[in-house]
Design an enzyme around this catalytic site. Structure first.
Site: not given
Ligand code: PEP
Ligand code: MG
Length: 572
Positions: A194, A433, A457
């Protein structure tokens, strides 16, 4: 974070994680959060606990109202969550149980709150784990009230100061006047704690997770900190103070220059490069509109689905998407729910998985949760009447998944036509991703209207490095040539098929990475609102040979070499 304390004369150098950009130096106000209070044994301790919980909850709610009235929405949100926690059944039942086991009242509160806090801290969900200190904070307030004291300690700042603490409480941060806070540094907390959230919202520099800070709290009188590098210098020497002063001036000048990009469109070599915002709440949408982002590149819709016992209705979703669409003249790219992995939903049962990040996540869930996905598709098509809405599907690994997702949108459109409900067509893209999507991007392109690269990801799956594990931070670097190559394959396939390609992972806000992405042919960078102007400035300053620079980065050994290469060439 590892302690890198090096003593030079009296100056002490520590390092944590940069949590909110900015540089500051000044007198220190140490904050004591641990209160040693004497708690008497009342005649009916269980009733006393319930009364105290009601008092604490009421005081937190009124602090939340104060914060909201002063436009400090994040602070208000944290305080409201804490108010709920004060009267949470698990906390109160745990106190009752400890009392039944014969514990004195004060110890019973500590025992129950520690159990709950440890349980949260051990959760895979980064957000929930970061709530662990909130429980202890609420328990501290309960103990004060049970001891006959007011729920809060007073914290009065009479001059601009650097705040140092083991834990900075939500109540403290939510009430602080940002004009009197030069910066925060805390021993605990991560970038999603936070303190970090509030510091970013207030625009106050912050460093969190500073190991070893606690030992110096009583003796330090001045401090300098850098919220980008995570450096914290206690009792800095005159030379260090001067150096931080210069850094602060450079940063301030840079920010001022970036301000000039507010609302401006930028281009590279004649091709417009959109710099859009990532949003995950209605507050984020306001902030993105406030910095005049060129639209939204990633609307994470999970906040509508998580932490609730039932799925959001189609109408509730429609309202949220329509409001976002109306807030921007540029395109608003809304991602369908990416549930699973670290984000389990409560309103349906998911079998426990050995490896949730490799499990039923994102698009993989839509077959079993068909009604949920169909409802979201209908809401999105209806909302597209109110602006330029596009949709993207998370975790696509195969063409079959993309086909199936599109078929659900076709069915939703057919239903809306049959019902005579106003709606519009939307572009539908894939998030790239999963490495398979990048490697087979040509086949996928035939079924997509655009690609959006999720570097968070994509890096996790390419490097086999859990994005939640801080110890793997060096491996989890999107500038590794292996990840860049996948971005290149994606961008090349997009170009061959005439599709737009964006980057919406955190890397888009990293100036060095943003430069390389543009060099690879990316035409949209989507970042958190506070980074929009900064990234526009980066794009505007790119040299014409950025394509060659990106191509040569691909041949280097690792992420560190790529960073050095970009720093040498561009100073980023
Ligand atoms: C990613 O994986 O880069 C993305 C934008 O999605 P998230 O971070 O929500 O998994
Ligand atoms: Mg992602």
């Amino acid at each position: 974070m590892s302690e890198t304390a090096v003593e030079t004369n009296i100056e002490i150098r520590l390092r944590g994680a940069g949590a909110s950009r900015g540089i500051g130096a000044g007198p220190v106000v140490p904050i004591r959060t641990e209160v040693d209070v004497e708690i008497p044994e009342p005649p009916d301790p269980k009733a006393a606990v319930r009364d105290a919980a009601a008092t604490v909850a009421a005081s937190l709610r009124s602090l939340a109202d104060e914060a909201a009235a002063q436009d400090r929405a994040e602070g208000a949100e944290v305080l409201r969550a804490q108010a709920l926690m004060a009267e949470d059944d698990m906390l109160i039942d745990g106190i009752d149980e400890a009392l039944d086991d014969g514990a004195p009242l004060g110890d019973a509160v500590i025992a129950s709150s520690s159990t709950l806090s440890n349980m949260l801290a051990g959760m895979d969900d980064e957000y929930l784990a970061a709530r662990a200190p909130d429980v202890l904070e609420v328990a501290g307030r309960l103990r004060r009230v049970l001891a006959g004291l007011p729920p809060d300690e007073e914290l009065v700042l009479d001059r601009p100061s650097v705040l140092l603490a083991e834990t900075l409480t939500a109540a403290h941060t939510a009430r602080l006047d940002p004009r009197l806070v030069i910066g925060f540094a805390t021993a605990d907390g991560g970038p999603t704690s936070h303190v970090a959230i509030i510091a970013r919202a207030l625009g106050v520099p912050a460093v969190v997770g500073v190991t070893g800070l606690g030992a110096h709290l009583a003796s330090v009188s001045t401090a300098a900190l850098d919220g980008i590098t995570g450096e914290l210098i206690l009792d800095p020497s005159p030379e260090t103070s001067a150096e931080f002063g210069e850094r602060a001036e450079t940063d301030a000048a840079r920010r001022l220059a970036e301000q000039e990009y507010q609302g401006r469109r930028v281009a590279f070599d004649g091709t417009p490069i959109a710099v859009t915002a990532n949003v995950a709440s209605t507050d984020d949408i306001d902030r993105a509109a406030g910095v005049a982002a060129d639209g939204v590149g990633l609307f994470r819709t999970e906040f509508l689905f998580l932490d609730r016992p039932t799925a959001p209705s189609e109408d509730e979703q429609y309202e949220a998407y329509a409001a976002a669409a109306r807030s921007f003249t540029g395109q608003v790219v809304i991602r369908t729910a990416d549930i699973g992995g670290d984000k389990p939903a409560e309103f349906f049962e998911m079998e426990p998985e050995e490896n949730p990040f490799l499990g039923i996540r994102g698009v993989r869930l839509y077959e079993s949760q068909h009604e949920m996905f169909l409802g979201q598709a209908r809401a999105l098509l209806r909302a597209s009447v109110h602006g330029d809405v596009a949709v993207m599907i998370p975790m696509i690994a195969t063409v079959a998944e993309m086909r199936a997702a599109r078929a659900v949108f076709d069915r939703a459109a057919a239903e809306l036509v049959a019902e005579g409900v106003p709606h519009d067509a939307v572009s539908i893209g894939a998030m790239v991703e999963v490495p398979a999507a990048a490697l087979a991007a040509d086949a996928l392109a035939a079924h997509c209207d655009f690609f959006s690269i999720g570097t968070n990801d994509l890096t996790q799956y390419t490097m086999a490095a859990d994005r939640m594990n801080g110890e793997l931070a060096d491996l989890h670097d999107p500038l590794h040539p292996a990840v860049l190559r996948l971005c290149q394959l994606t961008a090349e396939a997009a170009a061959r098929h005439g599709l737009g390609v964006s980057v919406c992972g955190l890397a888009a806000a990293d100036p060095a990475a943003a430069a390389l992405f543009v060099g690879l042919g990316v035409t949209k960078l989507s970042v958190a609102a506070p980074s929009v102007n900064q990234i526009k400035a980066v794009v505007d300053g790119l040299p014409s040979d950025i394509r060659e620079l990106a191509a040569s980065a691909m041949a280097l050994d690792g992420a560190a070499e790529v960073r050095a290469h970009v720093a040498d060439a561009l100073g980023l």
